[in-house]
Design a protein around this motif. Structure first.
Motif, PDB file in Angstrom:
ATOM      1  N   GLU A 171      -4.072   1.236   4.288  1.00  9.07           N
ATOM      2  CA  GLU A 171      -3.697   1.086   2.973  1.00  9.07           C
ATOM      3  C   GLU A 171      -2.318   0.623   2.794  1.00  9.07           C
ATOM      4  OE1 GLU A 171      -3.001   3.642  -1.153  1.00  9.07           O
ATOM      5  OE2 GLU A 171      -3.809   4.863   0.752  1.00  9.07           O
ATOM      6  N   SER A 175       0.684   0.449  -0.123  1.00  5.69           N
ATOM      7  CA  SER A 175       0.949   0.935  -1.289  1.00  5.69           C
ATOM      8  C   SER A 175       2.192   0.439  -1.958  1.00  5.69           C
ATOM      9  CB  SER A 175       0.643   2.254  -1.506  1.00  5.69           C
ATOM     10  OG  SER A 175       1.116   2.828  -0.468  1.00  5.69           O
ATOM     11  N   LEU A 185       7.001  -1.519   0.066  1.00  9.32           N
ATOM     12  CA  LEU A 185       5.866  -1.495   0.291  1.00  9.32           C
ATOM     13  C   LEU A 185       5.681  -0.293   1.429  1.00  9.32           C
ATOM     14  CD1 LEU A 185       4.598  -4.874   0.648  1.00  9.32           C
ATOM     15  CD2 LEU A 185       3.828  -3.362  -1.321  1.00  9.32           C
ATOM     16  N   THR A 208      -0.053   2.531   5.431  1.00 11.15           N
ATOM     17  CA  THR A 208      -0.551   3.621   5.979  1.00 11.15           C
ATOM     18  C   THR A 208      -1.888   3.457   6.682  1.00 11.15           C
ATOM     19  OG1 THR A 208       0.316   4.743   3.899  1.00 11.15           O
ATOM     20  CG2 THR A 208      -1.172   6.212   5.225  1.00 11.15           C
ATOM     21  N   SER A 244       2.506   6.667   8.442  1.00  9.89           N
ATOM     22  CA  SER A 244       2.870   5.469   7.634  1.00  9.89           C
ATOM     23  C   SER A 244       4.180   4.910   8.001  1.00  9.89           C
ATOM     24  CB  SER A 244       2.751   5.806   6.157  1.00  9.89           C
ATOM     25  OG  SER A 244       3.586   6.619   5.696  1.00  9.89           O
ATOM     26  N   ILE A 281      -3.196  -7.372  -3.212  1.00 15.33           N
ATOM     27  CA  ILE A 281      -2.677  -6.318  -3.926  1.00 15.33           C
ATOM     28  C   ILE A 281      -2.170  -7.236  -5.093  1.00 15.33           C
ATOM     29  CG2 ILE A 281      -0.678  -4.822  -4.668  1.00 15.33           C
ATOM     30  CD1 ILE A 281      -0.246  -4.173  -1.440  1.00 15.33           C
TER      31      ILE A 281
END
Ligand SMILES: [Zn+2]
Length: 356
Positions: free
Chosen positions: A103, A105, A220, A223, A286, A320
């Motif tokens: 992931e 994020s 950013l 993970t 992460s 994203i």
């Protein structure tokens, strides 16, 4: 049009990221190629797609039936190579990369779900440079005498140095001064550096930071949600709808300590590579990516950040979507020109470069 992400993904998996012609595992150096070229009616379907290494991509690239040497890879040959290699892969003779469950994020503090860059919209108004001259003549004055009057009345206008002011001798000189043409060479060049942080030294030798508001700074986090450990992983980033993107801390004017502290390298304006210092990411762990600065296209409503992750036996990709709400500051610029040069009102959008 090009192949969709779905088609590319299918071909990469079915070929196990090997070249269908030479069967070499080329990792990143694999391209999805059109079997029948677009110019010869080939489409963007998975049927017409093949995975090739760069060497064979070049060999297949310029095939056409009338080619004098005729040694290029033909669509028929490519199709056979593809079929035989896909069948080898599907018989489990070759290991497919697993799909990574990672992931990415956005970690910006107080992130309202969008970025709001500020741009300058510059409007140029063209006026007849002789209108003032005519007015002076109408009043029975010598237009050139207005020059001395102006210089006496506005000594504070001499912000570019006395010599500039002393250069103004005639009415036309004054018009050039108004147009900004006289001090152009002395003025700071518009900043084309996408990085928002500009380090400068104050007279007291203290560092201070200035922000360019047309830039957006992105934090950013990657993970690993997999049950597998990511080994030798690399993350590739590709920004869409940006003018440029770069690592914030990449360059520093005065302090070399900052120089190499970034971990995302941008070989091109919009394409970044994250190669971690530690090549292993364990489960549920992460890693934070360097602050990335990007300047969106002023017209863009969103910026797409496409990412691809490669690790040993694992591949992942995604997009994203970053929403953009740009605003514009008006700057009016007047140019005094000869009537023949008068153009319609011209609006130009500039990135904001005067720092705060
Ligand atoms: Zn090859």
């Amino acid at each position: 049009m090009a192949f969709s992400e779905t088609v590319k993904h299918e071909i990469m998996v079915k070929s196990a990221r090997h070249c269908c012609v030479c069967h070499r595992s080329k990792g990143l150096n694999i391209e999805v190629h059109h079997i029948t070229p677009k110019g010869q009616g080939g489409d963007d379907s998975a049927d017409n797609a093949i995975a090739l290494c760069f060497d064979h991509h070049a060999d297949a690239g310029h095939y056409f039936a009338g080619h004098p040497k005729g040694s290029k890879l033909s669509p028929a040959e490519l199709k056979k190579h593809k079929e035989s290699w896909f069948s080898l892969v599907s018989q489990h003779k070759i290991e497919n990369p697993k799909i990574a469950s990672v992931e990415i994020s956005i970690m910006n503090k107080d992130y309202p779900g969008f970025f709001s860059p500020v741009f300058i919209r510059e409007t140029t108004i063209y006026t007849d440079r002789n209108s003032m001259r005519k007015m002076f003549e109408f009043m029975g004055k010598n237009p050139d005498s207005y020059v001395e009057e102006f210089k006496a009345r506005f000594p504070q206008n001499d912000i570019y140095g006395k010599h500039k002011m002393s250069k103004i001798k005639t009415y036309d000189d004054l018009m050039e001064y108004f147009n900004g043409d006289m001090e152009k060479e002395d003025r700071e060049k518009p900043n084309t550096d996408p990085q928002p942080h500009k380090f400068e030294l104050s007279p007291f030798m203290r560092e201070y930071k200035v922000i360019n508001k047309s830039n957006c700074v992105l934090y950013l986090k990657l993970t690993n949600g997999d049950k597998d450990v990511l080994e030798d992983y690399k993350l590739y980033l590709n920004f869409e709808n940006v003018i440029e993107a770069d690592s914030v801390t990449k360059r520093s004017k005065f302090f070399d300590d900052y120089k190499y502290s970034y971990n995302v390298f941008f070989p091109e304006n919009n394409r970044g590579e994250f190669i971690p210092a530690r090549p292993v990411l364990v489960q549920n762990d992460s890693v934070t990516l360097d602050a990335i600065c990007f300047r969106p296209d002023p017209k863009a409503k969103f910026v797409n950040l496409n990412w691809e992750l490669f690790a040993r036996g694992v591949f992942g990709s995604g997009t994203i979507r970053i929403n953009i709400k740009s605003s514009f500051e008006q700057h009016i610029r007047e140019r005094h020109v000869e009537p023949s040069e008068i153009k319609p009102k011209f609006i130009r959008i500039l990135p904001k470069w005067n720092f705060e």
